[in-house]
Design an enzyme around this catalytic site. Structure first.
Site, PDB file in Angstrom:
ATOM      1  N   HIS A 105       5.762  37.224  14.099  1.00 29.75           N
ATOM      2  CA  HIS A 105       6.206  35.837  14.258  1.00 29.75           C
ATOM      3  C   HIS A 105       4.965  34.979  14.524  1.00 29.75           C
ATOM      4  O   HIS A 105       3.970  35.473  15.058  1.00 29.75           O
ATOM      5  CB  HIS A 105       7.124  35.650  15.468  1.00 29.75           C
ATOM      6  CG  HIS A 105       8.352  36.487  15.510  1.00 29.75           C
ATOM      7  ND1 HIS A 105       8.338  37.804  15.911  1.00 29.75           N
ATOM      8  CD2 HIS A 105       9.652  36.183  15.256  1.00 29.75           C
ATOM      9  CE1 HIS A 105       9.575  38.280  15.893  1.00 29.75           C
ATOM     10  NE2 HIS A 105      10.394  37.322  15.500  1.00 29.75           N
ATOM     11  N   ASP A 108       3.794  35.125  18.129  1.00 35.77           N
ATOM     12  CA  ASP A 108       3.173  36.379  18.572  1.00 35.77           C
ATOM     13  C   ASP A 108       1.661  36.332  18.463  1.00 35.77           C
ATOM     14  O   ASP A 108       0.965  37.028  19.204  1.00 35.77           O
ATOM     15  CB  ASP A 108       3.620  37.568  17.706  1.00 35.77           C
ATOM     16  CG  ASP A 108       5.107  37.703  17.571  1.00 35.77           C
ATOM     17  OD1 ASP A 108       5.820  37.334  18.523  1.00 35.77           O
ATOM     18  OD2 ASP A 108       5.558  38.182  16.516  1.00 35.77           O
TER      19      ASP A 108
END
Length: 441
Positions: A105, A108
């Site tokens: 993501h 992240d």
């Protein structure tokens, strides 16, 4: 060059089933040929960035337990320098495992900026850093995605939010993530609607939110074609958690949604074992249904604790379940652009760096055992032959005529009377089939 995080550990190698080395593969030999393909090409393993490198080890009753050098110190600020250190360790781990892919993501891999533009610029910066790491290691991107559920702006949803500005912010975020996924030659792009749903119908216009979700997905598909992104758009079903009721409940629900908006030929599904269990299904059920509907795309491999009732995202180790899952995948023709992403995290007491490696090693070995058992069942027609026999009557001339629409209800009723048809039940032979599966696992 080693980051030093894992110590003096060499690349994980296959040592065979008799090995007792916890840092070796016992069943996953990437070059072993099974059903005409290398195991690595069948399984297409990916490491999930979020659980392995972004999760601090917290739970609803306690905070961080993991001490990672890329985590900001207490009260400190997350920086791009820490994000790059995290990437150094991540790509070192991918290389040690021999994992061909990873997934991420946006949240992240880069710290949140002061506004959208700064966040997008930071994503571009880390993508450039990833590109260098990918060239150096040969690791590829299975899929990218946007985190549209953690930040408080998304507490009432992203695509389904009552505020059109949040819809717009989410759309801009997805655009930036698709751009980066394309730049890194990602093979898929995933959408998961963790906040696309409701806590109570008292403040929810369900019909409006469904329309918003359909418009959002249509925008994503249109943009994919506009920029020439060749990857597959994937939706990941989940019935609840964090939201009480999520609109992407299960495979059947998502397929109905796609049909409603004319997107069933454009979008496929990323199916997670744990999410299937939460929806009251088996993993193999969701895979079989996706295959039957023509929307199977990829999987998130993990397991849930069957007693807890929530999504525990543990590393997979139930070989019989995995064999039946990979059986369905092989029946679907195997992965095309998809793969086996380990959406699995350590237990919060597993503090050692080696635990990250050991969790993935065990999962990869279990997947290899499941895939090999499934391939033998396919080759031997262990399940397909009894299945064909069970439905053989439909291959008769009359069976085909009824199914093709050549017989009316009156025609069928007349034949039952004329031929004095009185069907006799036949055994489903479930116990025999279960015993057959056990021979292979």
């Amino acid at each position: 060059m080693s980051s030093g995080f894992f110590g003096d550990i060499q690349k994980i190698k296959y040592e065979g089933p008799d090995s007792t080395n916890p840092l070796a593969y016992r069943f996953y030999n990437p070059d072993e040929v099974v059903a005409g393909k290398r195991l690595e090409d069948h399984l297409r393993f990916a490491v999930a960035y979020w659980h392995s490198f972004a999760w601090p080890g917290g739970d609803p009753f306690g905070g961080q337990t993991f001490d990672r050098p890329w985590f900001p110190k207490a009260g400190g600020i997350d920086t791009m320098e820490l994000a790059k250190l995290k990437a150094d360790v991540a790509f070192e781990m991918f290389s040690l495992l021999g994992a061909p892919y990873f997934c991420f993501h946006d949240a992240d891999v880069r710290p949140e900026g002061k506004d959208f533009s700064e966040s997008a610029a930071r994503l571009d910066e880390i993508a450039d850093y990833f590109a260098g790491k990918m060239k150096q290691t040969g690791v590829k991107l299975l899929w990218g995605t946007a985190n549209l559920f953690s930040h408080r702006r998304f507490m009432s949803g992203a695509a389904t939010n009552p505020d059109p500005d949040v819809f717009a912010y989410a759309a801009a975020t997805v655009k930036s993530c698709i751009d980066v996924t394309k730049r890194l030659k990602g093979e898929n792009y995933v959408l998961w609607g963790g906040r696309e749903g409701y806590e109570t119908l008292l403040n929810t216009d369900l019909a409006r939110e469904q329309e918003q979700a359909g418009r959002f997905l249509s925008l994503v598909v249109d943009y994919k074609h506009k920029i020439g992104f060749k990857g597959t758009i994937l939706i990941e079903p989940k019935p609840q958690e964090p939201t009480k009721h999520q609109y992407d409940y299960d495979v059947a629900t998502v397929y109905g949604f796609l049909k409603r908006f004319g997107l069933e030929k454009e979008v496929k599904l990323n199916i997670e074992q744990g999410h299937a269990i939460l929806a009251g299904h088996s993993f193999e059920h969701e895979l079989a249904l996706a295959n039957a509907l023509g929307v199977f795309g990829s999987i998130d491999m993990n397991r849930n604790d069957y007693q807890s009732g929530w999504d525990t995202d543990q590393f997979p180790n139930n070989v019989p379940e995995m064999a039946l899952a990979y059986y369905q995948i092989l029946q679907a023709g195997g992965f095309k652009t998809g793969g086996t992403n380990f959406d699995a995290k350590l237990r919060r007491q597993s503090l050692d760096p080696q635990d990250l490696l050991i969790g993935h090693i065990g999962g990869m070995d279990a997947c290899a055992r499941g895939l090999k058992a499934a391939a033998r069942m396919v080759e031997d027609k262990a399940l397909s032959a009894p299945l064909a026999e069970r439905y053989a009557g439909w291959n008769s001339a009359e069976g085909k005529a009824m199914l093709s629409g050549k017989r009316t209800l009156e025609d069928i009723a007349e034949r039952v009377v004329k031929k004095k048809i009185e069907p006799q039940p036949r055994s489903g032979r479930q116990e025999l089939l279960e015993n057959i599966v056990n021979r292979y696992v």
